[in-house]
Design a protein around this motif. Structure first.
Motif, PDB file in Angstrom:
ATOM      1  N   GLU A   1      43.707  42.910  50.226  1.00  0.00           N
ATOM      2  CA  GLU A   1      42.383  43.502  50.392  1.00  0.00           C
ATOM      3  C   GLU A   1      41.898  43.386  51.834  1.00  0.00           C
ATOM      4  O   GLU A   1      41.163  44.246  52.320  1.00  0.00           O
ATOM      5  N   LEU A   2      42.312  42.337  52.511  1.00  0.00           N
ATOM      6  CA  LEU A   2      41.983  42.204  53.937  1.00  0.00           C
ATOM      7  C   LEU A   2      42.612  43.350  54.719  1.00  0.00           C
ATOM      8  O   LEU A   2      41.950  44.001  55.546  1.00  0.00           O
TER       9      LEU A   2
ATOM     10  N   ARG B   1      41.559  35.244  55.369  1.00  0.00           N
ATOM     11  CA  ARG B   1      40.109  35.353  55.560  1.00  0.00           C
ATOM     12  C   ARG B   1      39.459  35.912  54.291  1.00  0.00           C
ATOM     13  O   ARG B   1      39.911  36.907  53.734  1.00  0.00           O
ATOM     14  N   GLY B   2      38.414  35.276  53.840  1.00  0.00           N
ATOM     15  CA  GLY B   2      37.744  35.702  52.614  1.00  0.00           C
ATOM     16  C   GLY B   2      38.337  35.098  51.354  1.00  0.00           C
ATOM     17  O   GLY B   2      37.951  35.490  50.246  1.00  0.00           O
ATOM     18  N   MET B   3      39.226  34.113  51.488  1.00  0.00           N
ATOM     19  CA  MET B   3      39.882  33.544  50.307  1.00  0.00           C
ATOM     20  C   MET B   3      38.890  32.856  49.375  1.00  0.00           C
ATOM     21  O   MET B   3      38.964  33.012  48.144  1.00  0.00           O
ATOM     22  N   VAL B   4      37.944  32.098  49.931  1.00  0.00           N
ATOM     23  CA  VAL B   4      36.987  31.388  49.071  1.00  0.00           C
ATOM     24  C   VAL B   4      36.134  32.377  48.280  1.00  0.00           C
ATOM     25  O   VAL B   4      35.943  32.225  47.070  1.00  0.00           O
ATOM     26  N   SER B   5      35.641  33.407  48.961  1.00  0.00           N
ATOM     27  CA  SER B   5      34.825  34.404  48.253  1.00  0.00           C
ATOM     28  C   SER B   5      35.664  35.194  47.252  1.00  0.00           C
ATOM     29  O   SER B   5      35.175  35.601  46.199  1.00  0.00           O
ATOM     30  N   THR B   6      36.947  35.409  47.562  1.00  0.00           N
ATOM     31  CA  THR B   6      37.838  36.079  46.608  1.00  0.00           C
ATOM     32  C   THR B   6      38.034  35.219  45.364  1.00  0.00           C
ATOM     33  O   THR B   6      38.011  35.719  44.236  1.00  0.00           O
ATOM     34  N   LEU B   7      38.219  33.915  45.567  1.00  0.00           N
ATOM     35  CA  LEU B   7      38.344  32.994  44.426  1.00  0.00           C
ATOM     36  C   LEU B   7      37.071  32.982  43.584  1.00  0.00           C
ATOM     37  O   LEU B   7      37.133  32.971  42.350  1.00  0.00           O
ATOM     38  N   LEU B   8      35.920  32.985  44.258  1.00  0.00           N
ATOM     39  CA  LEU B   8      34.641  32.989  43.541  1.00  0.00           C
ATOM     40  C   LEU B   8      34.444  34.274  42.744  1.00  0.00           C
ATOM     41  O   LEU B   8      33.748  34.285  41.732  1.00  0.00           O
ATOM     42  N   ARG B   9      35.066  35.355  43.202  1.00  0.00           N
ATOM     43  CA  ARG B   9      34.977  36.618  42.477  1.00  0.00           C
ATOM     44  C   ARG B   9      36.014  36.692  41.357  1.00  0.00           C
ATOM     45  O   ARG B   9      35.689  37.004  40.208  1.00  0.00           O
ATOM     46  N   GLU B  10      37.255  36.423  41.681  1.00  0.00           N
ATOM     47  CA  GLU B  10      38.349  36.677  40.740  1.00  0.00           C
ATOM     48  C   GLU B  10      38.415  35.677  39.594  1.00  0.00           C
ATOM     49  O   GLU B  10      38.770  36.050  38.472  1.00  0.00           O
TER      50      GLU B  10
ATOM     51  N   TYR C   1      30.122  41.442  40.814  1.00  0.00           N
ATOM     52  CA  TYR C   1      30.094  42.459  41.873  1.00  0.00           C
ATOM     53  C   TYR C   1      29.379  42.006  43.147  1.00  0.00           C
ATOM     54  O   TYR C   1      29.850  42.302  44.256  1.00  0.00           O
ATOM     55  N   PRO C   2      28.247  41.314  43.072  1.00  0.00           N
ATOM     56  CA  PRO C   2      27.603  40.863  44.313  1.00  0.00           C
ATOM     57  C   PRO C   2      28.521  40.007  45.189  1.00  0.00           C
ATOM     58  O   PRO C   2      28.474  40.090  46.423  1.00  0.00           O
ATOM     59  N   VAL C   3      29.374  39.205  44.551  1.00  0.00           N
ATOM     60  CA  VAL C   3      30.324  38.390  45.315  1.00  0.00           C
ATOM     61  C   VAL C   3      31.334  39.278  46.030  1.00  0.00           C
ATOM     62  O   VAL C   3      31.758  38.984  47.152  1.00  0.00           O
ATOM     63  N   ASP C   4      31.713  40.383  45.390  1.00  0.00           N
ATOM     64  CA  ASP C   4      32.645  41.321  46.013  1.00  0.00           C
ATOM     65  C   ASP C   4      32.044  41.946  47.272  1.00  0.00           C
ATOM     66  O   ASP C   4      32.742  42.156  48.264  1.00  0.00           O
ATOM     67  N   VAL C   5      30.745  42.236  47.229  1.00  0.00           N
ATOM     68  CA  VAL C   5      30.078  42.796  48.407  1.00  0.00           C
ATOM     69  C   VAL C   5      30.143  41.814  49.562  1.00  0.00           C
ATOM     70  O   VAL C   5      30.481  42.179  50.700  1.00  0.00           O
ATOM     71  N   VAL C   6      29.859  40.551  49.288  1.00  0.00           N
ATOM     72  CA  VAL C   6      29.908  39.515  50.327  1.00  0.00           C
ATOM     73  C   VAL C   6      31.327  39.356  50.854  1.00  0.00           C
ATOM     74  O   VAL C   6      31.559  39.264  52.070  1.00  0.00           O
ATOM     75  N   LYS C   7      32.313  39.351  49.944  1.00  0.00           N
ATOM     76  CA  LYS C   7      33.711  39.197  50.359  1.00  0.00           C
ATOM     77  C   LYS C   7      34.144  40.316  51.291  1.00  0.00           C
ATOM     78  O   LYS C   7      34.769  40.085  52.328  1.00  0.00           O
ATOM     79  N   SER C   8      33.778  41.542  50.956  1.00  0.00           N
ATOM     80  CA  SER C   8      34.154  42.690  51.781  1.00  0.00           C
ATOM     81  C   SER C   8      33.525  42.601  53.169  1.00  0.00           C
ATOM     82  O   SER C   8      34.162  42.916  54.184  1.00  0.00           O
ATOM     83  N   ARG C   9      32.278  42.150  53.232  1.00  0.00           N
ATOM     84  CA  ARG C   9      31.603  42.030  54.525  1.00  0.00           C
ATOM     85  C   ARG C   9      32.222  40.929  55.380  1.00  0.00           C
ATOM     86  O   ARG C   9      32.345  41.075  56.603  1.00  0.00           O
ATOM     87  N   LEU C  10      32.618  39.854  54.753  1.00  0.00           N
ATOM     88  CA  LEU C  10      33.261  38.778  55.498  1.00  0.00           C
ATOM     89  C   LEU C  10      34.617  39.213  56.048  1.00  0.00           C
ATOM     90  O   LEU C  10      34.977  38.871  57.177  1.00  0.00           O
ATOM     91  N   GLN C  11      35.366  39.974  55.266  1.00  0.00           N
ATOM     92  CA  GLN C  11      36.683  40.411  55.719  1.00  0.00           C
ATOM     93  C   GLN C  11      36.586  41.465  56.817  1.00  0.00           C
ATOM     94  O   GLN C  11      37.501  41.594  57.635  1.00  0.00           O
TER      95      GLN C  11
END
Length: 225
Positions: A48-49, A86-95, A142-152
């Motif tokens: 996804e990165l 990059r974004g692994m923590v937010s990806t874990l929080l989402r997935e 979904y909100p976590v996905d938005v944050v993850k995408s912005r971080l990446q």
């Protein structure tokens, strides 16, 4: 090819985790799904990165990356393994929770709808259960996905803006309000229903064929390998 591998990994991990837990229950379906979601992050996060970076690069001869592998190779040379993940923590929080919800929803619906061999409405019922599971999964995180995408994407077109997950969420909310966390949700849900309906129906059909008569009691649990 990448999506096929991820699906195989998810269903394999979920099924084997369910077997280790000993018996089927709603809680075990959630736990096994969450475990599968966490494991597949190792593959999903770099993919996804690369997808995010490729979408943001300029078109034409001036483009930075030739493809996904070239993108990840360049990131690794510049930033090392930390950059690739990059974004692994937010990806874990989402997935992790979303896949728990995913498998739990499918299992509950498949049982409630009475998905049994010989039912003339079996395929529509499986499609409905799978599609609804996909919707529930995305809605849950979904909100976590938005944050993850912005971080990446952070730092690709200028200086980095965010110091972490909470800072990204705070800045996004202050700049754009709560609606920022639902941006793109409608199109995601429109895609999620048919994709996940087909995924679960296909997995169930394949396992039913592979198992033969042994698959009959487990038809409502295609991941319970």
């Amino acid at each position: 090819m990448g999506l096929t591998f991820i699906n195989a990994l998810v269903f394999g991990v979920q099924g084997n985790t369910l077997r280790v837990l000993g018996h089927d229950s709603p809680l075990h379906q959630f736990v096994a799904g969450a475990a599968a979601g966490a494991v597949q992050c190792v593959v999903c996060c770099p993919m996804e990165l690369a997808k995010t970076r490729l979408q943001l690069q300029a078109a034409g001869p001036a483009r930075t990356y030739k493809g996904s592998l070239d993108c990840l190779a360049q990131i690794y040379r510049r930033e090392g393994l930390r950059g690739v993940h990059r974004g692994m923590v937010s990806t874990l929080l989402r997935e992790t929770p979303s896949f728990g919800v995913y498998f739990l929803t499918y299992d509950v619906l498949a049982r409630a709808l009475g998905c049994q061999p010989g039912d003339r409405l079996l395929v529509p019922k499986l499609l409905l259960a799978g599609g609804t599971a996909g919707l529930a999964s995305w809605l849950s995180t979904y909100p976590v996905d938005v944050v993850k995408s912005r971080l990446q994407a952070d730092g690709v077109q200028g200086a980095p803006r965010y110091r972490g997950i909470l800072d990204c969420a705070r800045q996004s909310y202050e700049a754009e309000g709560w609606r920022v966390f639902t941006r793109g949700l409608a199109s995601t849900l429109l895609r999620a229903f048919p994709v996940n309906a087909a995924t679960f129906a296909t997995v169930t059909a394949v396992l039913t064929y592979a198992r033969g008569d042994e698959a009959r009691p487990a038809l409502a649990q295609p991941s319970g390998l």
